[in-house]
Write an enzyme that holds these catalytic residues in place. Sequence first.
Site, PDB file in Angstrom:
ATOM      1  N   GLY A  96       0.895  -1.257  -0.018  1.00  0.00           N
ATOM      2  CA  GLY A  96      -0.001   0.051   0.403  1.00  0.00           C
ATOM      3  C   GLY A  96       0.853   1.310  -0.068  1.00  0.00           C
ATOM      4  CB  SER A  97       3.549   2.355   2.081  1.00  0.00           C
ATOM      5  OG  SER A  97       3.343   2.225   3.327  1.00  0.00           O
TER       6      SER A  97
ATOM      7  CD  GLN B 290      -6.734   0.034   7.768  1.00  0.00           C
ATOM      8  OE1 GLN B 290      -7.496  -0.681   8.363  1.00  0.00           O
ATOM      9  NE2 GLN B 290      -5.579  -0.035   8.058  1.00  0.00           N
TER      10      GLN B 290
ATOM     11  CB  CYS C   7       3.212   3.142   9.667  1.00  0.00           C
ATOM     12  SG  CYS C   7       2.725   1.917   8.393  1.00  0.00           S
TER      13      CYS C   7
END
EC number: 2.8.1.7
Length: 401
Positions: free
Chosen positions: A73-74, A181, A327
Amino acid sequence: MSNTRIYLDHSATTYTKPQVFEEMLPYLNTYFGNPSSIYEMSRVTENAIDHAREQVAKALNANKDEIYFTGGGSEADNWALKGIAFANKHRGNHIITTKIEHHAILHTCEFLEKNGFEVTYLPVDSDGFINPDELRQAITDKTLLVSVMFANNEIGTIEPIQEIGNICREKKVLFHTDAVQAVGHIAIDVKAMNIDLLTLAAHKFYGPKGVGALYIRRGVKIDSLIHGGGQERGKRAGTENIAGIVGLGKALELATEEMETENDRLVYLRNKLIKGLSCIPYSKLNGPSGAKRMPGNVNICFEFIEGESMLLLLDSKGISASSGSACTSGSLDPSHVLLAIGLPHEIAHGSLRLTLGSATTEEDIDYVLKVLPGIVQRLRDMSPLWKKHLQEQGAMKKYAI
């Protein structure tokens, strides 16, 4: 240390479901050919990736060629923002996001600010919602991109994505949503919602870690992420994580099929947990209630205590939880999300995030409700702030008329 183990940190990550692992296994030890080669084994792996692309596209109501696989995702968030900004800088230099985004977005915006771009960080209300009218007013003729997360990873707020998408389409501005999410947990239709780019990650819906995807609507101009090969239609070079991609597709297919019944179950457990914890004095639910909150999200602040101590004591009782984003778990600073919704530092420090998942049972919830009040009281009994509060309350009662 308790023999009980209850995992309530599903927003941080999830386990890989057995059906997903079984689907992945052949691509680790039998069909391991490089998809870019021309022999039969490679055609098998190429077809497997193609099938996973179809599974993701179906879940989002996208076209197959609009799905690009990434390392998570990042990475997809970075690609969306940097790729759009640098590919379209001849049109403008302005990006709009919010104060409660994941740091994959916020830190990327900080990087872009150092490289000549201007960023507007929209505020949110006490429940974490942006004001669509403020978004509309913030858009200028230099605005390239709006990036608003679909659902907040800390307080569970589901943003008005449809309205945001409509505004962006009307203003001819690209719209990206970090839906890490939300995907697999909320029904998403990128066409109906006017979403131009969307980020997802497999490990949030019972798939493997280290693999994600970026939806990029046809016709959107974006720079390549990695150069060096023709993979992902020339946009992201590098030999594909075949097993991971296969696992992502299967996990999303399962999550989509089970979404309605699973969400009904999670909402029941979530509401029971919120109701039980609200009986603890000086506690506050963070984020909205009802349908505008993620089904499995509970985030509560307890005044006069420190969140990290609470997590350690919960762990000693066999309960895995968090105080916010995984994170930033090493940071001593309070959550930027809780500060953005207006909580003072001293209250934000006492936050607890409990996120439920497919393995969560009603017995788990009952156990938390049995254990947590005692932990809160134990920490308050050791807290100078709590003692000061009791003294002040005693003085008020003494002089009350």
